[in-house]
Design a protein around this motif. Structure first.
Motif, PDB file in Angstrom:
ATOM      1  N   GLN A 157       3.213   9.839   1.458  1.00 17.51           N
ATOM      2  CA  GLN A 157       4.505   9.720   0.700  1.00 17.51           C
ATOM      3  C   GLN A 157       5.415  11.099   0.707  1.00 17.51           C
ATOM      4  OE1 GLN A 157       5.823   7.175  -0.922  1.00 17.51           O
ATOM      5  NE2 GLN A 157       4.289   5.796  -0.533  1.00 17.51           N
ATOM      6  N   ALA A 158       4.707  12.204   1.192  1.00 12.16           N
ATOM      7  CA  ALA A 158       5.593  13.385   1.180  1.00 12.16           C
ATOM      8  C   ALA A 158       6.027  13.458   2.433  1.00 12.16           C
ATOM      9  CB  ALA A 158       4.609  14.599   0.697  1.00 12.16           C
ATOM     10  N   THR A 159       5.404  13.088   3.569  1.00 19.74           N
ATOM     11  CA  THR A 159       5.835  13.362   5.046  1.00 19.74           C
ATOM     12  C   THR A 159       6.639  12.641   5.964  1.00 19.74           C
ATOM     13  OG1 THR A 159       3.712  12.960   5.904  1.00 19.74           O
ATOM     14  CG2 THR A 159       4.161  15.232   4.981  1.00 19.74           C
ATOM     15  N   ILE A 160       6.053  11.346   5.501  1.00 19.05           N
ATOM     16  CA  ILE A 160       6.585  10.225   6.442  1.00 19.05           C
ATOM     17  C   ILE A 160       8.140  10.064   6.240  1.00 19.05           C
ATOM     18  CG2 ILE A 160       6.496   7.391   6.795  1.00 19.05           C
ATOM     19  CD1 ILE A 160       3.314   7.769   6.364  1.00 19.05           C
ATOM     20  N   PRO A 161       8.652  10.027   4.839  1.00 16.71           N
ATOM     21  CA  PRO A 161      10.108  10.157   5.177  1.00 16.71           C
ATOM     22  C   PRO A 161      10.856  11.258   5.913  1.00 16.71           C
ATOM     23  CG  PRO A 161       9.378   9.980   2.870  1.00 16.71           C
ATOM     24  CD  PRO A 161       8.075  10.264   3.782  1.00 16.71           C
ATOM     25  N   ILE A 162      10.208  12.034   6.110  1.00 14.43           N
ATOM     26  CA  ILE A 162      10.841  13.221   7.156  1.00 14.43           C
ATOM     27  C   ILE A 162      10.481  12.678   8.659  1.00 14.43           C
ATOM     28  CG2 ILE A 162      10.669  15.609   8.017  1.00 14.43           C
ATOM     29  CD1 ILE A 162      11.676  15.119   5.012  1.00 14.43           C
ATOM     30  N   VAL A 163       9.537  12.178   8.829  1.00  9.89           N
ATOM     31  CA  VAL A 163       9.449  11.655  10.278  1.00  9.89           C
ATOM     32  C   VAL A 163      10.563  10.532  10.602  1.00  9.89           C
ATOM     33  CG1 VAL A 163       7.785  10.470  11.882  1.00  9.89           C
ATOM     34  CG2 VAL A 163       6.712  12.374  10.343  1.00  9.89           C
ATOM     35  N   ALA A 164      10.590   9.763   9.578  1.00  2.00           N
ATOM     36  CA  ALA A 164      11.645   8.555   9.810  1.00  2.00           C
ATOM     37  C   ALA A 164      12.989   9.128   9.632  1.00  2.00           C
ATOM     38  CB  ALA A 164      11.470   7.949   8.204  1.00  2.00           C
ATOM     39  N   ALA A 165      13.242  10.282   8.990  1.00  2.00           N
ATOM     40  CA  ALA A 165      14.433  10.991   9.178  1.00  2.00           C
ATOM     41  C   ALA A 165      14.930  11.442  10.380  1.00  2.00           C
ATOM     42  CB  ALA A 165      14.822  12.118   7.900  1.00  2.00           C
TER      43      ALA A 165
ATOM     44  N   ASN B 201       1.061  -1.118  -0.008  1.00  6.72           N
ATOM     45  CA  ASN B 201       0.108   0.018  -0.082  1.00  6.72           C
ATOM     46  C   ASN B 201       0.706   1.246   0.032  1.00  6.72           C
ATOM     47  OD1 ASN B 201      -1.434   2.112   2.121  1.00  6.72           O
ATOM     48  ND2 ASN B 201      -2.811   1.106   0.609  1.00  6.72           N
ATOM     49  N   MET B 202       0.635   2.117  -0.942  1.00 11.01           N
ATOM     50  CA  MET B 202       1.401   3.404  -0.994  1.00 11.01           C
ATOM     51  C   MET B 202       0.989   4.582  -0.191  1.00 11.01           C
ATOM     52  SD  MET B 202       3.409   2.097  -2.986  1.00 11.01           S
ATOM     53  CE  MET B 202       4.535   3.583  -3.143  1.00 11.01           C
ATOM     54  N   VAL B 203       0.095   4.129   0.956  1.00 20.61           N
ATOM     55  CA  VAL B 203      -0.340   5.018   2.090  1.00 20.61           C
ATOM     56  C   VAL B 203      -1.303   6.192   1.363  1.00 20.61           C
ATOM     57  CG1 VAL B 203       0.202   6.254   4.062  1.00 20.61           C
ATOM     58  CG2 VAL B 203       1.963   4.696   3.102  1.00 20.61           C
ATOM     59  N   THR B 204      -0.763   7.254   1.235  1.00 29.68           N
ATOM     60  CA  THR B 204      -1.503   8.513   0.781  1.00 29.68           C
ATOM     61  C   THR B 204      -0.436   9.376   0.036  1.00 29.68           C
ATOM     62  OG1 THR B 204      -1.496   9.760   2.984  1.00 29.68           O
ATOM     63  CG2 THR B 204      -3.406   8.342   2.503  1.00 29.68           C
ATOM     64  N   CYS B 205      -0.842  10.436  -0.486  1.00 28.68           N
ATOM     65  CA  CYS B 205      -0.035  11.560  -0.960  1.00 28.68           C
ATOM     66  C   CYS B 205       0.661  12.124   0.255  1.00 28.68           C
ATOM     67  CB  CYS B 205      -0.772  12.544  -1.934  1.00 28.68           C
ATOM     68  SG  CYS B 205      -2.062  13.533  -1.101  1.00 28.68           S
ATOM     69  N   GLY B 206      -0.086  12.692   1.167  1.00 25.40           N
ATOM     70  CA  GLY B 206       0.634  13.215   2.325  1.00 25.40           C
ATOM     71  C   GLY B 206       1.462  12.185   2.913  1.00 25.40           C
TER      72      GLY B 206
END
Length: 307
Positions: free
Chosen positions: A133-141, A126-131
């Motif tokens: 995909q944009a923001t979760i990489p930052i939370v993970a970072a 599942n590709m989650v949502t547009c939001g």
């Protein structure tokens, strides 16, 4: 390596943009079929003019065609409700996989630069949502430097870029994104909000990411965020920091209350993002749709390379 044949379910804006991206940019995917349910669909007509197999009888219609046996990856760009029906068909064929662009979240969440290595073997991702995909990489970072207690994202998109599917799935958007902030981003507690901005002319996608984490070296967090931005830019060139990363101390004697966690103190990090679309089929302001199709194609390319 020969390319992997793929089909797209959903000939709307997202499906059509994904089709064009695969044709232009994919290293490992071969566009083969477009599936819809409306015989008068513009997207089906466009795919047919471009020489691809089409059906207006849903995925069951493609299943009856001889070309079905050679298709190995299916992209679902329909709706959360329709995905349950589509997965019931694909699940019967062990040699086929589905990449879900809806908020159905039957399969595990996948954010390409964060957890591809641990999720790509699953047959339904599942590709989650547009939001997301944009923001979760930052939370993970942030989380890879300092444990994130709380992650909150606010996604602001042009109202014109939110079609009937997006509007019908607002509740699923917030619920799915919230879960993924926790499960993929690593936050103990997540929260997601979406804003449909009616401004004219339409504005590009803007996202704000707030995290409350343990105290850590700010320069290390800033470097981790910048590194993640560069990873996302490899498949979404219009993804960028809108401003420098900002930090605030939440002192131990003035903690904040987080529902479900209680009182917390630490380091607040604020990251402001901007996503401009590539303009392949959709307008450049539709960065919310572009990041979904780009992430899905990147995932498909990587999966195809392992098949």
């Amino acid at each position: 390596m020969s390319k992997i044949k793929v089909a797209i379910i959903g000939p709307g804006n997202i499906g059509t943009d994904l089709m064009i991206k695969i044709i232009r940019n994919s290293a490992n995917l071969e566009m083969t079929a477009m599936v819809g349910i409306d015989p008068k669909s513009d997207g089906l007509a466009r795919a047919k003019r471009m020489g691809f197999i089409t059906t207006a009888k849903g995925l069951a219609g493609l299943e009856e065609m001889p070309e079905w046996k050679d298709i190995k990856i299916i992209f679902d760009a329909t709706s959360a409700k329709a995905h349950h029906y589509n997965w019931a068909i694909v699940e019967k064929y062990p040699d086929k996989r589905i990449i879900d662009l809806t908020p159905a979240a039957i399969g595990p969440f996948l954010i390409p630069p964060v957890n591809f290595d641990t999720s790509h073997q699953v047959r339904n991702v599942n590709m989650v949502t547009c939001g997301g995909q944009a923001t979760i990489p930052i939370v993970a970072a942030v989380n890879r430097i300092a444990k994130v207690h709380y992650g909150e994202i606010v996604a602001s998109i042009a109202s014109k870029s939110a079609g009937p599917g997006t509007r019908a799935n607002i509740d699923e958007f917030t619920e799915t994104t919230t879960r993924a902030i926790e499960e993929v981003g690593g936050a103990d507690k997540g929260k997601a909000l979406i804003i449909l901005n009616p401004a004219e002319p339409p504005v590009v996608m803007r996202d704000t990411v707030f995290t409350l984490s343990e105290n850590a070296d700010r320069e290390a967090i800033r470097a981790s965020v910048q590194e993640m931005v560069e990873e996302v830019q490899k498949y979404v060139p219009g993804y960028s920091l809108h401003q420098e990363v900002q930090f605030d101390d939440i002192p131990e004697d003035k903690p904040v209350f987080i529902e479900g966690l209680g009182l917390r103190h630490g380091l607040k990090t604020t990251v402001l993002l901007q996503i401009t679309g590539a303009g392949h089929y959709l307008p450049e302001y539709a960065g919310n749709l572009d990041i979904m199709t780009s992430a899905a194609m990147s995932t498909g390319d990587k999966i195809a390379a392992t098949m």
